[in-house]
Design an enzyme around this catalytic site. Structure first.
Site, short mmCIF file in Angstrom:
data_model
loop_
_atom_site.label_atom_id
_atom_site.label_comp_id
_atom_site.label_asym_id
_atom_site.label_seq_id
_atom_site.Cartn_x
_atom_site.Cartn_y
_atom_site.Cartn_z
N SER A 317 48.80 42.82 46.27
CA SER A 317 48.94 43.70 45.13
C SER A 317 50.01 43.22 44.14
O SER A 317 49.86 42.20 43.50
CB SER A 317 49.23 45.11 45.65
OG SER A 317 49.00 46.08 44.68
N ASP A 328 50.65 30.83 36.64
CA ASP A 328 49.88 30.56 35.42
C ASP A 328 50.77 30.14 34.26
O ASP A 328 50.35 29.35 33.40
CB ASP A 328 49.08 31.81 35.02
CG ASP A 328 47.88 32.04 35.94
OD1 ASP A 328 47.72 31.26 36.91
OD2 ASP A 328 47.12 33.00 35.70
N LYS A 342 44.39 41.82 47.14
CA LYS A 342 44.25 43.23 46.77
C LYS A 342 44.65 43.35 45.30
O LYS A 342 45.81 43.52 44.98
CB LYS A 342 45.13 44.11 47.67
CG LYS A 342 44.79 45.60 47.61
CD LYS A 342 45.43 46.28 46.44
CE LYS A 342 45.06 47.74 46.35
NZ LYS A 342 45.66 48.39 45.17
#
Length: 409
Positions: A317, A328, A342
């Site tokens: 999560s 990224d 998740k």
């Protein structure tokens, strides 16, 4: 993400689970089927039958409720429990393990989780491939001391098969009073036979942030351990960042292994220590295709300091959001094992009398558009942490992280 309004909150969590069918003026309406459940006094009421939808035969529900009320052998039926059961069934029909109706008692337990204080075994659980399993045992918890590890499959609780348990049911059966014992039948990852593990429940207090600074080859390296993303995380992390900057550290290891998640606001606060102000940390993708970006804010005080993020099967999560954002934006190297996967958004809605509804409303995408849900985050460098390593107090993942930080200096 926690909304400023009082009636709903947004969060990322890998344990517990809700949907309601509408709330109007003190009564619950099941669609517009012509009936309501009034709460004062608690009773079923017939109204607006002419507005009932034509594509669903809601009469099945009402006939069932009336039959239960009139014919059940052990009546009279507790109308409150009947209401809870009806709403829980509606939520379960969604087939989403992270959407759940919480009674007032279960809602209180959920709030305790977010505050990092509860009574139990100290492990987050999840459902993966239709199996109930350990997501992450908390450091120093009864679960960890008993030998539970991420991806351990829970087959039974106190001898009762857990095959058909929902997350809500599993949490309710595993939790209990301090000092009591629960026996879990578990099948460890790679093991051929299951084993019974007896665990004495205790009060669990989860610290949000821990900082450790050590010296390697004449360079100071800070290890920031994030155990959860709670309401106190920003305050605790701000202090840790201030302390490590005073120490003039040359490298940082952000450890989110076995971190099951928490508030999205906390995830953005954490990432904002590296990601530039205004850049996207994560995006919400809704069912209608709409996307909302959540951006970093403030001064990225740790930007430019070589960073490694440690992840594993128990990183879920909010942990995956931070790891994905730093990857990224090319701000960190990820080391460890693939994360839990998740990546869905739950909205927490306050209901009357202390009940809550937690319903999945969107999915999370990393800045480059990667869907975290199910697939998880792959590390740049995969490093195992075996049971033998744990038994010998070895941490090859952390060791490799130190090596990589030193290479970046």
């Amino acid at each position: 993400m926690e909304n400023q309004s009082n009636d709903k909150k947004y969060l990322l969590i890998s344990g517990l689970i809700v949907v309601v069918v509408g709330s109007f003026l003190g009564g619950y309406f099941f669609s517009r089927a012509g009936y309501a459940i009034e709460t004062a006094p608690l009773r079923f009421t017939h109204l607006n039958r002419d507005q009932a939808p034509q594509d669903v035969n809601w009469q099945i529900l009402w006939d069932t409720l009336q039959a239960i009320d009139k014919k059940f052998v052990d009546g009279p039926v507790d109308q409150q429990e009947l209401l809870y059961g009806a709403v829980s069934g509606a939520v379960a029909s969604l087939g989403d393990p992270y959407s759940v109706f919480m009674t007032p008692q279960k809602s209180q337990q959920f709030q305790e989780d977010l505050r990092g204080e509860f009574s139990g075994i100290g492990a987050e659980i999840g459902i993966r491939q239709e199996r109930l399993m350990i997501v992450s045992p908390l450091d120093g918890s009864p679960a960890e001391k008993a030998g539970l590890r991420p991806l351990d499959v829970i087959l039974a609780v106190d001898g009762e098969s857990a095959i058909n348990f929902s997350l809500d049911e599993a949490v309710g059966k595993i939790r209990g009073e301090k000092g009591s014992t629960v026996v879990l039948t578990v099948l460890s990852d790679g093991a051929e036979e299951a084993k019974d593990v007896a665990i004495v429940r205790d009060t669990i207090v989860v610290k949000s942030v821990e900082l450790d600074i050590s010296e390697k080859d004449g360079n100071k390296i800070a290890v920031i351990k994030l155990r959860r993303f709670g309401e106190d995380t920003k305050k605790d992390l701000d202090k840790a960042v201030t302390d490590l900057l005073k120490e003039n550290v040359k490298g940082i290891i952000l450890d989110v292994r076995n971190n099951p998640g928490g508030f999205i606001t906390s995830a953005i606060d954490v990432a904002s220590n590296w990601v530039k102000d205004g850049e996207v940390v994560v995006s919400e993708q809704f069912g209608d295709g709409r996307k909302d970006g959540h951006r970093a804010s403030g001064v990225p005080r740790l930007s430019g300091i070589p960073t490694v993020v440690l992840i594993n099967e128990g990183s879920a999560s909010a942990s995956e959001i931070v790891a994905g954002a730093l990857r990224d934006h090319e701000l960190a190297t990820l080391i460890g094992k693939k994360s839990f996967g998740k990546g869905s958004v739950q909205e927490l809605i306050d209901l009357p009398e202390g009940a809550d509804l937690k319903i999945t409303i969107a999915k999370w995408l990393t800045p480059d558009g990667f869907n975290i849900n199910v697939e998880g985050i792959e590390p740049d460098i995969e490093v195992d942490l075996t049971s033998e390593n744990i038994d010998n107090f070895e941490d090859p993942q952390l060791d490799r992280a130190v090596e990589e930080v030193l290479k970046k200096m």
